[in-house]
Write a protein that holds these residues in place. Structure first.
Motif, PDB file in Angstrom:
ATOM      1  N   ARG A  60       0.901  -1.223  -0.350  1.00 34.53           N
ATOM      2  CA  ARG A  60      -0.090   0.002   0.230  1.00 34.53           C
ATOM      3  C   ARG A  60       0.783   1.071   0.062  1.00 34.53           C
ATOM      4  N   ARG A  61       2.126   1.197   0.688  1.00 33.16           N
ATOM      5  CA  ARG A  61       2.959   2.250   0.519  1.00 33.16           C
ATOM      6  C   ARG A  61       3.367   2.907  -0.762  1.00 33.16           C
ATOM      7  N   ALA A  62       3.554   1.892  -1.674  1.00 27.03           N
ATOM      8  CA  ALA A  62       3.997   1.909  -3.062  1.00 27.03           C
ATOM      9  C   ALA A  62       2.575   2.472  -3.932  1.00 27.03           C
ATOM     10  N   GLY A  63       1.502   1.918  -3.317  1.00 32.64           N
ATOM     11  CA  GLY A  63       0.317   2.348  -3.927  1.00 32.64           C
ATOM     12  C   GLY A  63       0.104   2.017  -5.512  1.00 32.64           C
ATOM     13  N   VAL A  64      -0.583   2.761  -6.361  1.00 32.28           N
ATOM     14  CA  VAL A  64      -0.931   2.655  -7.500  1.00 32.28           C
ATOM     15  C   VAL A  64       0.266   2.724  -8.439  1.00 32.28           C
ATOM     16  N   ARG A  65       1.091   3.822  -8.097  1.00 32.11           N
ATOM     17  CA  ARG A  65       2.409   3.689  -8.979  1.00 32.11           C
ATOM     18  C   ARG A  65       3.259   2.542  -8.818  1.00 32.11           C
ATOM     19  N   GLY A  66       3.516   2.025  -7.612  1.00 34.47           N
ATOM     20  CA  GLY A  66       4.122   0.604  -7.404  1.00 34.47           C
ATOM     21  C   GLY A  66       3.784  -0.375  -7.844  1.00 34.47           C
ATOM     22  N   PRO A 107     -10.419   9.401  -7.734  1.00 32.62           N
ATOM     23  CA  PRO A 107      -9.532  10.672  -7.947  1.00 32.62           C
ATOM     24  C   PRO A 107      -7.979  10.203  -7.587  1.00 32.62           C
ATOM     25  N   ALA A 108      -7.773   9.326  -6.553  1.00 33.36           N
ATOM     26  CA  ALA A 108      -6.336   9.056  -6.150  1.00 33.36           C
ATOM     27  C   ALA A 108      -5.740   8.459  -7.355  1.00 33.36           C
ATOM     28  N   HIS A 114      -8.697   0.798 -16.382  1.00 33.88           N
ATOM     29  CA  HIS A 114      -7.403   0.964 -15.769  1.00 33.88           C
ATOM     30  C   HIS A 114      -7.740   1.498 -14.147  1.00 33.88           C
ATOM     31  N   GLU A 115      -8.955   1.793 -13.706  1.00 30.49           N
ATOM     32  CA  GLU A 115      -9.417   2.048 -12.617  1.00 30.49           C
ATOM     33  C   GLU A 115      -9.488   0.587 -11.715  1.00 30.49           C
ATOM     34  N   LEU A 116      -9.948  -0.114 -12.552  1.00 31.61           N
ATOM     35  CA  LEU A 116     -10.376  -1.369 -11.917  1.00 31.61           C
ATOM     36  C   LEU A 116      -9.307  -2.222 -11.584  1.00 31.61           C
ATOM     37  N   ALA A 169      -4.861  10.393 -10.398  1.00 27.58           N
ATOM     38  CA  ALA A 169      -3.763  11.359  -9.751  1.00 27.58           C
ATOM     39  C   ALA A 169      -2.427  10.392  -9.814  1.00 27.58           C
ATOM     40  N   ALA A 170      -2.495   9.330  -9.571  1.00 26.09           N
ATOM     41  CA  ALA A 170      -1.317   8.567  -9.493  1.00 26.09           C
ATOM     42  C   ALA A 170      -0.725   8.230 -10.802  1.00 26.09           C
ATOM     43  N   TYR A 171      -1.716   8.035 -11.772  1.00 21.60           N
ATOM     44  CA  TYR A 171      -1.343   7.610 -13.203  1.00 21.60           C
ATOM     45  C   TYR A 171      -0.763   9.010 -13.994  1.00 21.60           C
ATOM     46  N   TRP A 172      -1.668  10.009 -13.915  1.00 20.77           N
ATOM     47  CA  TRP A 172      -1.252  11.165 -14.719  1.00 20.77           C
ATOM     48  C   TRP A 172      -0.364  12.136 -14.174  1.00 20.77           C
TER      49      TRP A 172
END
Length: 440
Positions: A38-44, A78-79, A64-66, A82-85
């Motif tokens: 979870r610390r790395a999140g979407v970008r990880g 929204p998070a 891409h959200e799923l 924001a993590a992607y773009w």
């Protein structure tokens, strides 16, 4: 890169894996077994997968959200965006992109670190000279787009003056290709053709979307300087992509490795020895396989995620691999005539206990999540489906779940009961609706 005309003999496997070993390795490599980072999140997650497919279809959410939802749980939408773009900061300083869009498995979001790895594909596009459309005056049209971006900064197609006059295909989020089921070419303006061509060849890049519209920018401005190069030759580009695909899948056949970034089988053959992937045998697999050595070194353990999967999720986007690993046949029926659909427009497989045990075609009617069509592989899938529907409804802001059709009336009744119990045990205020129709 020159192709290899003959397949090389498969190297001697170093070990034999059971089918269950391979399945668990695949799940862990894809971030669906064990505690999520979870610390790395979407970008990880994006760096781990190496590619997240884009598609215009939006049912519960866009694909891409799923994909992060399936791995990380109810991350705010929204998070996720924001993590992607990578929008430019308000102070006018350059954006620091984390990702870019390009052609991988399909149109995909890719980690910005992979920009150099796709130099081989950019070179191939340049050598071909066009993709779908041929410009009337290529030099003039491309120069006009580049001059405009250089002067005015990142812009959408419409801001560049190149609106597309035909609706877009759901399988082509960039607005290109043919209409679903065939038909005429898209009616693209010269400016639209030019900017998409410049995207193909790497002069222009998309590192941001707003309201699903691509924001185009000069690659020289948007891509970090240390990555903005085509120094890697074709062989090295492909070697890195095959190694990345192997790590993202855990264990894979030659065909699996090729499909992940849509490479040719002979390209995989030419580089496989240099990837570090280890040759293995998997019980029940007819073809030789290669495993990520890190996956072999640490037996996969941990909690299994219970979730609904996008049909475009990288765990299952390769249909033959899905059948081989999970014994589960899945097809996207969005372009199948409604009367001929078996499982529904956007059927989402249910992952539970490390297996695919059902599927549901969801929809939203106001604040109600509707399971329009649903199937379950036995009574053991009832509770996981109820949990998955409850969690998905909460994530997208619905306050009720309604089941319309199920292929087994007894399982439908059990699911209704379980949905009520799951809802009563939670504090979300979610309501379980009654079934309107069940079919045997």
């Amino acid at each position: 890169m020159t192709g290899v005309t003959q397949r090389q003999p498969a190297p001697r496997p170093v070990t034999t894996l059971s089918a269950d070993d391979a399945r668990r390795m695949a799940l862990r490599a894809q971030g669906l077994l064990g505690a999520p980072d979870r610390r790395a999140g979407v970008r990880g997650m994006l760096r781990r997968l190496g590619a997240v497919q884009l598609d215009t279809i939006s049912v519960l959410a866009r694909s891409h959200e799923l994909v992060p939802y399936a791995r990380l749980g109810a991350v705010g939408r929204p998070a996720v965006e924001a993590a992607y773009w990578s929008a430019a900061p308000a102070d006018g300083s350059p954006a620091r992109p984390h990702s870019f869009e390009y052609w991988s498995h399909a149109a995909c979001i890719l980690p910005i670190e992979e920009w150099p790895h796709f130099a081989f594909r950019r070179r191939a596009r340049r050598a071909r000279g066009h993709r779908w459309h041929v410009m009337k005056d290529s030099a003039r049209s491309c120069a006009a787009v580049l001059d405009r971006l250089r002067a005015d900064g990142p812009l959408t197609t419409s801001q560049l003056g190149g609106d597309v006059t035909a609706a877009r295909s759901a399988s082509d989020p960039g607005g290109g290709g043919r209409r679903a089921g065939g038909g005429e070419w898209w009616d693209w303006s010269e400016t639209k053709i030019a900017v998409e061509w410049l995207l193909d060849t790497g002069d222009v890049v998309c590192t941001e979307r707003r309201g699903w519209k691509r924001i185009y920018d000069l690659a020289e401005r948007a891509v970090p300087e240390q990555l903005l190069h085509d120094d890697l030759d074709d062989t090295e580009c492909i070697r890195r992509l095959v190694a990345q695909a192997g790590a993202a899948m855990g264990v894979a056949t030659r065909a699996d490795l090729a499909d992940y970034h849509r490479l040719k089988a002979e390209q995989v053959d030419a580089v496989i020895e240099g990837t570090g992937l280890v040759p293995v045998t998997v019980e029940g697999w007819a073809r030789p396989a290669w495993a990520d050595p890190a996956a072999l070194a640490a037996p996969p353990r941990g909690r299994h995620r219970t979730t609904l999967l996008s049909p475009f999720d990288s765990l299952i986007w390769d249909r033959p691999r899905t059948e081989r690993i999970f014994g589960f046949t899945h097809r996207l029926e969005a372009y199948v005539p409604k009367a001929k659909r078996i499982h529904g427009y956007f059927a989402m497989p249910l992952l539970a206990g490390g297996r695919l045990v059902g599927r549901v075609d969801p929809a939203r009617e106001g604040s109600i999540l509707v399971a329009r069509q649903l199937s379950l592989q036995g009574p053991q899938a009832v509770a996981p489906m109820a949990r998955a529907l409850h969690e998905a409804a909460t994530w997208v802001g619905c306050d009720a779940v309604r089941v319309e059709r199920c292929d087994d009336p007894q399982l439908a009744a059990a699911l209704r009961t379980e949905l009520t119990r799951t809802t009563d045990d939670s504090d979300t205020g979610l309501r379980a609706g009654s079934e309107e129709n069940t079919t045997a």
